[in-house]
Design an enzyme around this catalytic site. Structure first.
Site, short mmCIF file in Angstrom:
data_model
loop_
_atom_site.label_atom_id
_atom_site.label_comp_id
_atom_site.label_asym_id
_atom_site.label_seq_id
_atom_site.Cartn_x
_atom_site.Cartn_y
_atom_site.Cartn_z
N ALA A 35 0.83 -1.20 0.00
CA ALA A 35 0.00 0.00 0.00
C ALA A 35 0.87 1.26 0.00
O ALA A 35 0.56 2.26 -0.66
CB ALA A 35 -0.92 0.00 1.21
N GLU A 115 25.48 -22.64 -12.39
CA GLU A 115 24.19 -21.93 -12.36
C GLU A 115 23.07 -22.85 -12.81
O GLU A 115 23.31 -23.76 -13.59
CB GLU A 115 24.18 -20.75 -13.36
CG GLU A 115 25.48 -20.08 -13.62
CD GLU A 115 25.43 -19.20 -14.88
OE1 GLU A 115 24.37 -19.12 -15.54
OE2 GLU A 115 26.46 -18.61 -15.19
N LYS A 117 20.12 -23.72 -15.25
CA LYS A 117 19.86 -23.30 -16.63
C LYS A 117 18.35 -23.18 -16.81
O LYS A 117 17.61 -24.16 -16.80
CB LYS A 117 20.42 -24.32 -17.62
CG LYS A 117 20.22 -23.90 -19.06
CD LYS A 117 21.00 -24.79 -20.00
CE LYS A 117 20.86 -24.31 -21.43
NZ LYS A 117 19.47 -24.39 -21.91
N ASP A 119 14.68 -22.51 -18.40
CA ASP A 119 14.04 -22.84 -19.66
C ASP A 119 13.18 -21.65 -20.06
O ASP A 119 12.00 -21.57 -19.72
CB ASP A 119 13.19 -24.09 -19.49
CG ASP A 119 13.05 -24.82 -20.80
OD1 ASP A 119 13.63 -24.36 -21.80
OD2 ASP A 119 12.35 -25.85 -20.82
N TYR A 227 22.86 -13.65 -16.54
CA TYR A 227 23.97 -14.60 -16.38
C TYR A 227 25.26 -14.18 -17.06
O TYR A 227 26.24 -14.90 -17.00
CB TYR A 227 23.56 -15.98 -16.88
CG TYR A 227 23.09 -16.05 -18.32
CD1 TYR A 227 23.98 -15.88 -19.37
CD2 TYR A 227 21.75 -16.29 -18.61
CE1 TYR A 227 23.54 -15.93 -20.69
CE2 TYR A 227 21.30 -16.35 -19.93
CZ TYR A 227 22.21 -16.17 -20.96
OH TYR A 227 21.78 -16.23 -22.25
N LYS A 292 30.69 -22.82 -15.78
CA LYS A 292 31.59 -21.91 -16.51
C LYS A 292 32.90 -21.80 -15.75
O LYS A 292 32.88 -21.66 -14.51
CB LYS A 292 30.97 -20.51 -16.60
CG LYS A 292 29.79 -20.44 -17.54
CD LYS A 292 29.18 -19.06 -17.60
CE LYS A 292 27.96 -19.10 -18.50
NZ LYS A 292 27.15 -17.90 -18.40
N LYS A 316 22.47 -31.09 -19.11
CA LYS A 316 21.01 -31.15 -19.18
C LYS A 316 20.43 -32.22 -18.24
O LYS A 316 21.03 -33.27 -18.03
CB LYS A 316 20.56 -31.46 -20.62
CG LYS A 316 21.05 -30.46 -21.65
CD LYS A 316 20.42 -29.09 -21.51
CE LYS A 316 19.19 -28.83 -22.32
NZ LYS A 316 19.20 -28.86 -23.73
N CYS A 410 -20.83 -47.31 -17.86
CA CYS A 410 -19.62 -47.46 -17.05
C CYS A 410 -18.84 -48.68 -17.51
O CYS A 410 -19.41 -49.77 -17.59
CB CYS A 410 -20.02 -47.59 -15.58
SG CYS A 410 -18.66 -48.07 -14.51
N CYS A 413 -19.26 -51.35 -14.51
CA CYS A 413 -20.52 -51.97 -14.06
C CYS A 413 -21.68 -51.75 -15.04
O CYS A 413 -22.79 -52.18 -14.77
CB CYS A 413 -20.90 -51.46 -12.67
SG CYS A 413 -21.63 -49.82 -12.69
N CYS A 428 -19.97 -42.44 -13.11
CA CYS A 428 -20.81 -43.63 -13.14
C CYS A 428 -21.91 -43.45 -12.10
O CYS A 428 -21.65 -43.07 -10.96
CB CYS A 428 -19.97 -44.85 -12.80
SG CYS A 428 -20.97 -46.26 -12.30
N CYS A 434 -21.40 -50.44 -8.25
CA CYS A 434 -20.19 -50.46 -9.10
C CYS A 434 -18.97 -50.96 -8.32
O CYS A 434 -18.61 -50.39 -7.29
CB CYS A 434 -19.93 -49.06 -9.62
SG CYS A 434 -18.50 -48.97 -10.71
#
Ligand code: JCF
Length: 669
Positions: A35, A115, A117, A119, A227, A292, A316, A410, A413, A428, A434
């Protein structure tokens, strides 16, 4: 001319807002309440509106997006944006270290910066004299698209650098991504507005950043982790990659706090497995880690092969998404009767395991995504989560692809399958019979607020069903002493207790019995309304859907559930057997003749002679209503020991108050 005092207030507001922004978005350490931030922003906006000539591009008010573009201009990167060599196996990392040492003709330990990686999407940002001048996507590495107006909307990208010591020219690189939560929220919003959803957070980030209308980008939950550096004027020098990242953070860039320095391939692999363990719990998706060489002088000596540096490698993780073919769809019935479509897939290795089945969630999802049998689909398996079909690849759809149809009966049953318009799952309707719903139906039937069969809990239900002695709720009334007594962890005495409880449960009320049947959407309150309205089971069982809707609180959907339930032959058969076993309830007298008809009581505090439920049942048997809160329509509040706010409320409203003795008197009359 602008007043000096106003100008200095504007500068002060900008500095404060930038600083709070930095603490909140870059360091993730909020320093003032939202706020307060909002009110500072409001003040700055008002001052700028009154003096538009002093609005600068780097003012914190200028992050909301600009006029839409027709297309993004192309930009050529001064320093190419490289890709990284990929590694998948531990041995690849040993080989990486060996290659480095051989090339350096040095066999000392090597320090690596490690680090996560991300996506996402690689971007580059150019700062001239501390001001964000231009931002671009990676593109093909040589030329990308100028997305400056979009990058400016990211709260964790500085519009001007922090502090007063920085190079004249600085080009910073990073990965723009969308958090898992942000992605879910965005897709949820798209679903409720019948818009197209994104397949994964990466696509969502790419789609958001490549919006020609930056006002849309501004509303997307994008973040960045930086990076590296592309270009830097020679008025600034670094010696270590890690130190460089720390300086980037000081200048106002968001840098991951998961970055660590490790020694040799061995240390890198420790980092890899540590991140692999964390992967699922991270708020964003990572597809691996990057190592690195930390010493920038060594980096320079190592140089580049074709498009990738020799000093860095991406290790990876197993991919969490793969393509495969959807061969067929089967429907599984869960313990509550929900039908789940399950994909039968051409087996595929994904997320570290071979997957041949995956969930399709429900029919809504299938229709929304337009998935068909024969499609090539994206399958996702992340951590311990059940594998799922994410989306079809539409340009690979064969001509003979088939629509997926919900079965009418179903598969377990053969009862009717009903797809309610206000629920994602189809169900069902053969709840009492059932086999898929057996255990759940019996457990609910026996529960305290239903038939209240003491001792017939989840564990015993499990055993009885597994032994093949109980197929549905009616069978429990045919159990015999020697049968029960011979069960594991059951003595003669406990077996007898169960038979006694079964016997006792046969005297019940119509409302409890209806509730015990476990009809979809029929909870205790609805069961009571039905019992009050029909007064006989037979009348209820024969009521039409239209007729059912005249009962209070029952709409078309619940009416359909009730009607359908009583029209499954198997359910009717089980009900007959229950009645034949001796379940009965007192015929309800004509409602008008009950002594407490029309009166409403509220119970509060602890009673000594009754439980709350018993007192409630006794009052209701006499025609009274028992409500949960006090209003001026309350006849009286019945206050036991330690009565609380309801008693205060009664006094406040002048509602009559009865104690336990008076309640007893009331019930006797
Ligand atoms: O997080 C990433 N996706 C990421 C990509 C991290 C890095 O440190 C990278 C990169 C691409 C190229 N470093 C380079 C040199």
């Amino acid at each position: 001319m602008i007043d000096k005092a106003i100008m200095s207030r504007i500068e002060q507001l900008r500095t404060m807002l930038n600083e709070h922004n930095y603490r909140y978005y870059v360091l993730d350490e909020p320093s003032i309440p939202d706020a307060e931030y909002d009110s500072l922003m409001q003040e700055l906006k008002q001052l700028e509106a009154a003096h538009p000539e002093i609005i600068t591009a780097d003012s914190p008010t200028q992050r909301v997006g600009a006029a839409p573009l027709k297309e993004f201009p192309h930009v050529t990167h001064q320093v190419p944006m490289l890709s990284l060599e990929n590694a998948f196996a531990d041995e690849d990392i040993d080989a990486f270290q060996r290659r480095i040492q051989e090339r350096l003709h040095s066999y000392h330990d090597i320090t690596f910066t490690c680090e996560p990686k991300l996506d996402g999407l690689a971007v580059t940002m150019v700062y001239e004299n501390g001001h964000l001048a231009r931002a671009a996507t990676r593109g093909d590495g040589t030329t990308g698209e100028d997305i400056t107006i979009n990058i400016r909307t990211l709260n964790d990208v500085p519009l001007r650098l922090r502090g007063d010591k920085y190079p004249a020219l600085l080009e910073v690189r990073g990965e723009v991504y969308m958090s898992k939560a942000g992605f879910e929220k965005l897709n949820q919003h798209a679903r409720t507005h019948h818009e197209k959803t994104f397949v994964n957070p990466r696509n969502a980030a790419a789609g958001s950043l490549r919006q020609l209308d930056s006002k849309i980008t501004a509303q997307r939950p994008l973040s960045i982790y930086c990076y590296g550096i592309g270009l830097i004027s020679d008025d600034w020098q670094f010696t270590s990659h890690y130190d460089m990242l720390m300086q980037l953070q000081a200048w106002g860039f968001r840098v991951s706090n998961l970055i660590e320095r490790k020694i040799n391939a061995k240390g890198c692999l420790e980092y890899y497995y540590q991140m692999m363990k964390k992967r699922e719990s991270l708020p964003f998706e990572i597809d691996g880690v990057v190592y690195k060489v930390d010493d920038l002088a060594l980096q320079q000596q190592l140089g580049f092969v074709s498009r990738a540096p020799r000093f860095a490698i991406a290790h990876k993780f197993p991919a969490q998404e793969q393509l495969t073919v959807l061969q067929d769809v089967e429907f599984q019935v869960g313990r509550t009767g929900a039908l789940t479509p399950v994909a039968r897939l051409q087996p595929v290795f994904v997320g570290g395991a071979t997957v041949s089945n995956a969930t399709l969630h429900n029919m809504d999802e299938i229709e929304r995504k337009d998935i068909r049998i024969g499609d090539t689909v994206i399958v996702r398996r992340a951590g311990d989560v059940i594998p799922e079909v994410v989306a079809p690849v539409l340009d690979r759809r064969p001509a003979d692809a088939r629509l997926i149809k919900l079965p009418e009966a179903c598969p377990v049953c053969q009862s009717e399958v009903y797809r309610s318009p206000d629920e994602a799952a189809a169900r069902c309707m053969g709840g009492l019979y059932c086999p898929a719903q057996r255990k759940e139906a019996i457990r609910h039937f026996a529960s305290r607020r239903a038939m209240d069969i003491e001792g017939l809990g989840e564990r015993l239900v499990d055993q009885l069903v597994n032994l093949g002695w109980v197929h549905n709720v009616a069978d429990v009334y045919h159990l015999e002493l020697n049968q029960l007594a011979g069960m594991e962890r059951m003595g003669l005495k406990s077996a007898q207790n169960i038979l006694d409880a079964l016997q006792k449960s046969k005297v019940t009320s119509l409302a409890r019995f209806i509730y015990a049947l476990g009809i979809r959407d029929v909870g205790e309150a609805t069961a009571k309304n039905l019992a009050d309205h029909y007064k006989s089971l037979e009348q209820l069982m024969n009521a039409s859907e239209d007729e059912l809707q005249t009962v209070s609180d029952i709409g078309p959907i619940v009416a359909h559930s009730i009607h359908s339930f009583f029209h499954q032959p198997h359910n009717r058969e089980v009900i007959s057997r229950l009645l034949a076993a001796g379940i009965h309830w007192p015929q309800v007298k004509k409602a008008e003749s009950l002594p407490l008809q029309g009166k409403t009581y509220v119970l509060t505090g602890t009673l000594t002679q009754f439980s709350r439920d018993e007192a409630k049942a006794a009052l209701e048997a006499l025609g009274a209503k028992v409500a949960g809160s006090v209003s001026k329509n309350t006849t009286a509040v019945i206050a036991g020991a330690e009565a609380g706010s309801k008693l205060d409320k009664a006094q406040e409203l002048g509602v009559a108050i009865l104690d336990e003795a008076e309640l007893v008197k009331l019930l006797k009359n």
